[in-house]
Design a protein around this motif. Structure first.
Motif, PDB file in Angstrom:
ATOM      1  N   ASP A   1      19.941  69.084 116.780  1.00  0.00           N
ATOM      2  CA  ASP A   1      20.938  70.322 116.565  1.00  0.00           C
ATOM      3  C   ASP A   1      21.454  69.931 115.158  1.00  0.00           C
ATOM      4  O   ASP A   1      22.671  69.707 114.977  1.00  0.00           O
ATOM      5  N   GLN A   2      20.530  70.347 114.177  1.00  0.00           N
ATOM      6  CA  GLN A   2      21.176  70.153 112.631  1.00  0.00           C
ATOM      7  C   GLN A   2      22.220  71.197 112.218  1.00  0.00           C
ATOM      8  O   GLN A   2      23.094  70.943 111.831  1.00  0.00           O
ATOM      9  N   ALA A   3      22.210  72.509 113.012  1.00  0.00           N
ATOM     10  CA  ALA A   3      23.470  73.338 112.736  1.00  0.00           C
ATOM     11  C   ALA A   3      24.526  72.858 113.122  1.00  0.00           C
ATOM     12  O   ALA A   3      25.612  73.078 112.788  1.00  0.00           O
TER      13      ALA A   3
ATOM     14  N   GLU B   1      25.507  61.380 106.732  1.00  0.00           N
ATOM     15  CA  GLU B   1      25.499  62.715 106.866  1.00  0.00           C
ATOM     16  C   GLU B   1      26.451  63.528 106.218  1.00  0.00           C
ATOM     17  O   GLU B   1      26.331  64.638 105.915  1.00  0.00           O
ATOM     18  N   PHE B   2      27.613  62.672 105.826  1.00  0.00           N
ATOM     19  CA  PHE B   2      28.601  63.406 105.135  1.00  0.00           C
ATOM     20  C   PHE B   2      28.400  63.532 103.672  1.00  0.00           C
ATOM     21  O   PHE B   2      29.111  64.155 103.044  1.00  0.00           O
ATOM     22  N   ALA B   3      27.234  62.936 103.250  1.00  0.00           N
ATOM     23  CA  ALA B   3      26.949  63.105 101.926  1.00  0.00           C
ATOM     24  C   ALA B   3      25.720  63.461 101.506  1.00  0.00           C
ATOM     25  O   ALA B   3      25.136  63.693 100.185  1.00  0.00           O
ATOM     26  N   ASP B   4      24.797  63.764 102.577  1.00  0.00           N
ATOM     27  CA  ASP B   4      23.254  63.999 102.314  1.00  0.00           C
ATOM     28  C   ASP B   4      23.209  65.195 101.270  1.00  0.00           C
ATOM     29  O   ASP B   4      22.197  65.200 100.646  1.00  0.00           O
ATOM     30  N   ALA B   5      24.100  66.215 101.392  1.00  0.00           N
ATOM     31  CA  ALA B   5      23.969  67.387 100.823  1.00  0.00           C
ATOM     32  C   ALA B   5      23.825  67.313  99.340  1.00  0.00           C
ATOM     33  O   ALA B   5      23.243  67.960  98.507  1.00  0.00           O
ATOM     34  N   SER B   6      24.563  66.246  98.811  1.00  0.00           N
ATOM     35  CA  SER B   6      24.649  65.828  97.342  1.00  0.00           C
ATOM     36  C   SER B   6      24.034  64.599  96.956  1.00  0.00           C
ATOM     37  O   SER B   6      23.908  64.355  95.698  1.00  0.00           O
TER      38      SER B   6
ATOM     39  N   VAL C   1      13.485  65.534 111.651  1.00  0.00           N
ATOM     40  CA  VAL C   1      14.797  65.819 110.907  1.00  0.00           C
ATOM     41  C   VAL C   1      14.415  65.234 109.411  1.00  0.00           C
ATOM     42  O   VAL C   1      14.636  65.773 108.320  1.00  0.00           O
ATOM     43  N   HIS C   2      14.059  64.018 109.016  1.00  0.00           N
ATOM     44  CA  HIS C   2      13.792  63.312 108.018  1.00  0.00           C
ATOM     45  C   HIS C   2      12.246  63.110 107.408  1.00  0.00           C
ATOM     46  O   HIS C   2      12.409  62.560 106.460  1.00  0.00           O
TER      47      HIS C   2
ATOM     48  N   ASP D   1      11.262  59.636 122.246  1.00  0.00           N
ATOM     49  CA  ASP D   1      11.781  61.079 121.980  1.00  0.00           C
ATOM     50  C   ASP D   1      12.909  61.282 120.667  1.00  0.00           C
ATOM     51  O   ASP D   1      12.865  61.841 120.033  1.00  0.00           O
ATOM     52  N   LEU D   2      13.624  59.920 120.661  1.00  0.00           N
ATOM     53  CA  LEU D   2      14.484  59.713 119.724  1.00  0.00           C
ATOM     54  C   LEU D   2      13.811  59.411 118.282  1.00  0.00           C
ATOM     55  O   LEU D   2      14.280  60.175 117.381  1.00  0.00           O
TER      56      LEU D   2
END
Length: 355
Positions: free
Chosen positions: A260-262, A187-192, A69-70, A61-62
């Motif tokens: 739970d990406q939100a 995860e703290f940098a994925d947006a950029s 997600v990816h 499941d993991l």
């Protein structure tokens, strides 16, 4: 007298974290300031009756949640008791006496310990302005180099190189050198810094990408991490992994947290807001603070003595940061981002020291 084998006897003991005693608030462990996803907590509770059983060694499941997600091939995903277990097994599988494991000035310190365990030489490439330098890594690569480790974002620096630099590094390394990209704070940098191109390197057969759920997913206590591996590399690492390495509740919590990406994005946003405000406050006091892409900040003081005075003042107020002497940064402290109230308290103490 019973003696350890020589190379183990020569190693330093693991340095346990100084938690400062009762009542102390730790800003030293890079744990999340916020609770895990309610869905993850509920998932862990829901499987407690399964505790008489061994956990599933295939983490189905993991793996499926990571794929959702990816968009990664579940067959290439290995899961470990934190990424630390996967790193240790990689080094045991692909390095030994006479080999070199190449990191950087301020890379993850456990890589050095894991290299010593297999009698491989751990060497460091220079970083520039507390930031990984691809050119210096390539210059430090020798015929003895078997593995190159790069932390991006970096710990304890918090700095980041673009993923295009990771691609350039891979192109510049010999084909027989394994590149390991440790993305514990990604995860703290994925947006950029979209990770898709770095994950795609795994298809070459010579690159591994590591992640963990201990940081942005707020599951440090669950000990769950994962990596994306070429099949041939994964096959060798599987020989060394504990086959029941992640408990049933931890697997359930990790899978639910991934989905739970939100909640994840909310934790990242709130952490970044507190982090950047604290960093600006520190800069206003005259401290040098690199832009962080993680859940901590590195503070450079005017001198080692000033850093020690700040550390003592913080401890007197039951606030514990991490000294960086072990990294050769005697003039630095690292602060994990906690709640706004705690960071305000810490900043007030620093003002008192630096006024």
């Amino acid at each position: 007298m019973i003696r350890a084998v020589p190379h183990v006897a020569a190693m330093a003991s693991y340095a346990l974290a100084d938690l400062g005693g009762e009542g102390t608030i730790s800003l030293a462990q890079n744990e999340s300031a916020f609770a895990a996803s309610p869905a993850a907590i509920a998932a862990g509770k829901a499987v407690l009756e399964q505790m008489p059983l061994y956990p599933d060694p295939e983490w189905p499941d993991l793996r499926a949640a990571v794929d959702e997600v990816h968009g990664l091939d579940p067959a290439k995903i290995l899961c470990g008791a934190g990424s630390m277990e996967l790193i240790g097994c990689l080094i045991r599988a692909f390095a030994g006496p006479g080999d070199r494991v190449l990191g950087t000035d301020y890379g993850y310190a456990f890589v050095s310990s894991a290299s010593a365990q297999v009698q491989a030489d751990y060497v460091k490439a220079r970083e520039r302005e507390l930031t990984v330098s691809v050119d210096d890594i390539l210059a430090a690569t020798t015929p003895e180099t078997r593995i190159v480790f790069v932390c991006n974002p970096g710990n304890p620096t918090g700095t980041l190189i673009p993923n295009g630099e990771i691609l350039r590094l891979r192109e510049g390394l010999p084909a027989d050198v394994l590149l390991v990209v440790d993305q514990a704070y990604a995860e703290f940098a994925d947006a950029s810094n979209d990770p898709a191109d770095v994950f795609a390197l795994v298809d070459r057969g010579d690159t591994v990408v590591m992640r963990t759920l201990s940081k942005a997913y707020s599951l440090a206590g669950a000990r769950a991490g994962w990596g994306y591996f070429p099949p041939e590399i994964a096959g060798e690492v599987r020989k060394l992994l504990n086959p029941n390495n992640i408990s049933i509740p931890s697997q359930a919590m990790a899978a639910a947290a991934m989905r739970d990406q939100a909640h994840l994005l909310d934790v990242v946003a709130k952490t970044a807001a507190i982090r950047d405000g604290f960093a600006e406050g520190c800069r206003a006091l005259g401290l040098t603070v690199p832009q962080s892409h993680t859940n901590f900040v590195l503070m450079r003081f005017a001198s080692p003595e000033q850093a020690q005075a700040a550390d003592a003042a913080l401890r007197a107020e039951k606030l514990l940061m991490r000294g960086m002497g072990g990294y050769g940064l005697n003039d630095c402290l690292r602060a994990t981002i906690c709640s706004q109230e705690i960071m305000d308290r810490a900043l007030a103490v620093l003002k008192g020291v630096l006024k």
